[in-house]
Design a protein around this motif. Sequence first.
Motif, short mmCIF file in Angstrom:
data_model
loop_
_atom_site.label_atom_id
_atom_site.label_comp_id
_atom_site.label_asym_id
_atom_site.label_seq_id
_atom_site.Cartn_x
_atom_site.Cartn_y
_atom_site.Cartn_z
N LEU A 193 -13.46 -3.28 2.38
CA LEU A 193 -12.79 -3.45 1.09
C LEU A 193 -13.71 -4.12 0.09
CD1 LEU A 193 -9.35 -4.61 2.47
CD2 LEU A 193 -9.66 -2.64 1.01
N THR A 194 -14.37 -5.20 0.53
CA THR A 194 -15.25 -5.94 -0.38
C THR A 194 -16.40 -5.07 -0.84
OG1 THR A 194 -14.68 -7.92 0.88
CG2 THR A 194 -16.53 -8.09 -0.63
N VAL A 247 -18.12 0.78 -5.95
CA VAL A 247 -17.53 1.96 -6.60
C VAL A 247 -17.19 1.67 -8.06
CG1 VAL A 247 -15.60 3.56 -6.53
CG2 VAL A 247 -16.69 2.83 -4.41
N ALA A 264 -16.64 -1.74 -0.87
CA ALA A 264 -16.19 -0.62 -1.71
C ALA A 264 -15.86 -1.13 -3.12
CB ALA A 264 -14.99 0.08 -1.09
N ALA A 265 -15.20 -2.29 -3.20
CA ALA A 265 -14.86 -2.84 -4.52
C ALA A 265 -16.12 -3.11 -5.32
CB ALA A 265 -14.05 -4.13 -4.36
N TRP A 267 -10.17 14.71 -5.86
CA TRP A 267 -10.38 14.69 -4.40
C TRP A 267 -9.68 15.89 -3.74
CZ3 TRP A 267 -9.68 8.94 -2.36
CH2 TRP A 267 -10.71 8.15 -2.89
N PRO A 274 -9.51 -2.74 -8.35
CA PRO A 274 -10.19 -3.52 -7.30
C PRO A 274 -9.88 -5.02 -7.37
CG PRO A 274 -11.77 -2.61 -8.88
CD PRO A 274 -10.45 -1.98 -9.17
N VAL A 291 -8.24 10.85 -10.30
CA VAL A 291 -9.26 11.04 -9.28
C VAL A 291 -8.66 11.65 -8.01
CG1 VAL A 291 -10.94 9.80 -7.84
CG2 VAL A 291 -10.66 9.18 -10.23
N LEU A 351 -14.57 8.32 -9.48
CA LEU A 351 -14.94 7.04 -8.87
C LEU A 351 -16.00 7.31 -7.80
CD1 LEU A 351 -11.40 5.47 -8.51
CD2 LEU A 351 -13.21 4.62 -9.97
N LEU A 374 0.84 -1.19 0.00
CA LEU A 374 0.00 0.00 0.00
C LEU A 374 0.87 1.24 0.00
CD1 LEU A 374 -2.75 -0.90 2.64
CD2 LEU A 374 -2.93 -0.95 0.16
N PRO A 375 0.42 2.32 -0.67
CA PRO A 375 1.22 3.55 -0.65
C PRO A 375 1.38 4.04 0.79
CG PRO A 375 -0.71 3.78 -2.09
CD PRO A 375 -0.83 2.47 -1.41
N ALA A 433 -4.00 5.20 -0.39
CA ALA A 433 -4.12 3.74 -0.46
C ALA A 433 -5.48 3.34 -1.00
CB ALA A 433 -3.89 3.14 0.92
N ALA A 434 -6.55 4.01 -0.52
CA ALA A 434 -7.90 3.67 -0.99
C ALA A 434 -8.02 3.92 -2.49
CB ALA A 434 -8.93 4.49 -0.22
N LEU A 435 -7.49 5.06 -2.92
CA LEU A 435 -7.59 5.41 -4.34
C LEU A 435 -6.83 4.42 -5.21
CD1 LEU A 435 -8.64 7.38 -6.38
CD2 LEU A 435 -6.68 8.83 -5.96
N ARG A 436 -5.61 4.08 -4.77
CA ARG A 436 -4.80 3.11 -5.52
C ARG A 436 -5.56 1.78 -5.66
NH1 ARG A 436 0.87 1.85 -5.71
NH2 ARG A 436 1.26 4.06 -5.35
N MET A 437 -6.19 1.36 -4.56
CA MET A 437 -6.91 0.09 -4.61
C MET A 437 -8.17 0.19 -5.45
SD MET A 437 -6.41 -1.73 -0.93
CE MET A 437 -6.91 -0.38 0.12
N LEU A 438 -8.88 1.34 -5.35
CA LEU A 438 -10.13 1.49 -6.11
C LEU A 438 -9.88 1.46 -7.61
CD1 LEU A 438 -11.91 4.23 -4.00
CD2 LEU A 438 -12.81 1.96 -4.52
N GLN A 439 -8.65 1.87 -8.00
CA GLN A 439 -8.35 1.87 -9.43
C GLN A 439 -8.06 0.47 -9.95
OE1 GLN A 439 -5.44 4.93 -9.09
NE2 GLN A 439 -6.81 6.52 -9.86
N MET A 495 -7.72 -4.82 -4.22
CA MET A 495 -8.66 -4.68 -3.13
C MET A 495 -9.17 -6.02 -2.64
SD MET A 495 -11.20 -1.66 -3.65
CE MET A 495 -11.66 -0.72 -2.24
#
Lengths: 197, 197
Positions: free
Chosen positions: A46-47, A53, A49-50, A91, B35, A87, A62, A16-17, B27-33, B39
Amino acid sequence: MGGPEVDHLISLLARLPGMGPRSARRAALRMLQQPEQRMLPLARALTSAAAAVKPCADCGNLDSQDPCSICADPRRDHTLICVVEGVGDLWALERSGAYHGLYHVIGGTLSALSGVRPEDLNMASLLSRVDEGEVKEIILALGATVDGATTAHFLADQLRPTGVTVTRVGQGVPIGGALDVLDDGTLAAALRGRRSA
Amino acid sequence: MGGPEVDHLISLLARLPGMGPRSARRAALRMLQQPEQRMLPLARALTSAAAAVKPCADCGNLDSQDPCSICADPRRDHTLICVVEGVGDLWALERSGAYHGLYHVIGGTLSALSGVRPEDLNMASLLSRVDEGEVKEIILALGATVDGATTAHFLADQLRPTGVTVTRVGQGVPIGGALDVLDDGTLAAALRGRRSA
């Protein structure tokens, strides 16, 4: 340590970043000590949101609704579109509270080195949105990099025939920034962008 | 931004050690891109680690088997038990590669201020393990804090009647320092420099 499940979890967390192996171990351990309170809620978040979104079909944001909550908001100024690379930029602008128009996420910048061409970016749909007639101004808020500037030039050229006003966000000294730590390019841009005091 | 699912995910990520609101958003944004790639694997890893990992009934280590892979390993020295405050300390000692005995995780330190009494810690089972007769030496590897030293004194007193050798890690542990943030060399030196308690 802790078996293959824990090693796998740590390796995913470390990617993760902002995380590294050390903070990933600490995070994994903290969660393992309270699996019901910390681990399973994060897994569920996580599940869901995946699943929820998706990219907005209009602007590329997104969001868990499509059109996104910004495009669907009648209180926002639908005559104004701010073009951003990603995105994360959208934000950041939303957090600033300084903008109340719509967005368009193009998904990167043109790049001769990386072989990113106009058709690889979300640009055609921007022209379609302008063609619909409601838009009066396009604000280009792309990064102040060589590729960002190239992309802004290209978009300005593409948009010129539509007659829409095209502007670019100002460049210069960041608020709270001291001049003596800024790079030469920023100082030159700040001088070029000077306004009446 | 992005709807309630994303806000909830960011708030959970921001609570992980080493993360804050800014890195949680990134981290959320990276994962949302991505999934599917980022994710859902993390969600699955969290769920399976939460299901698999339990405290070892013998030593208190967190592992996907019970007894844990350390207690169950016949190549380790079963005559030696290293007493640590937490599983993070155990992981740190394992990473140092300097120790090949068993562990005992007591789960904290005695603390008059916080009201932690001997019966609140995993101490009785340590005495039971010594009573079984195989153990020859107990190494106290508690943090070099006031509470850590108090706990070490208390344990040394409790263990004295059993006749087992009780040592304490000494050299290398900085005063006020916690074990799980130390470098491997310092941990190895601390083990080599243990003294009679």
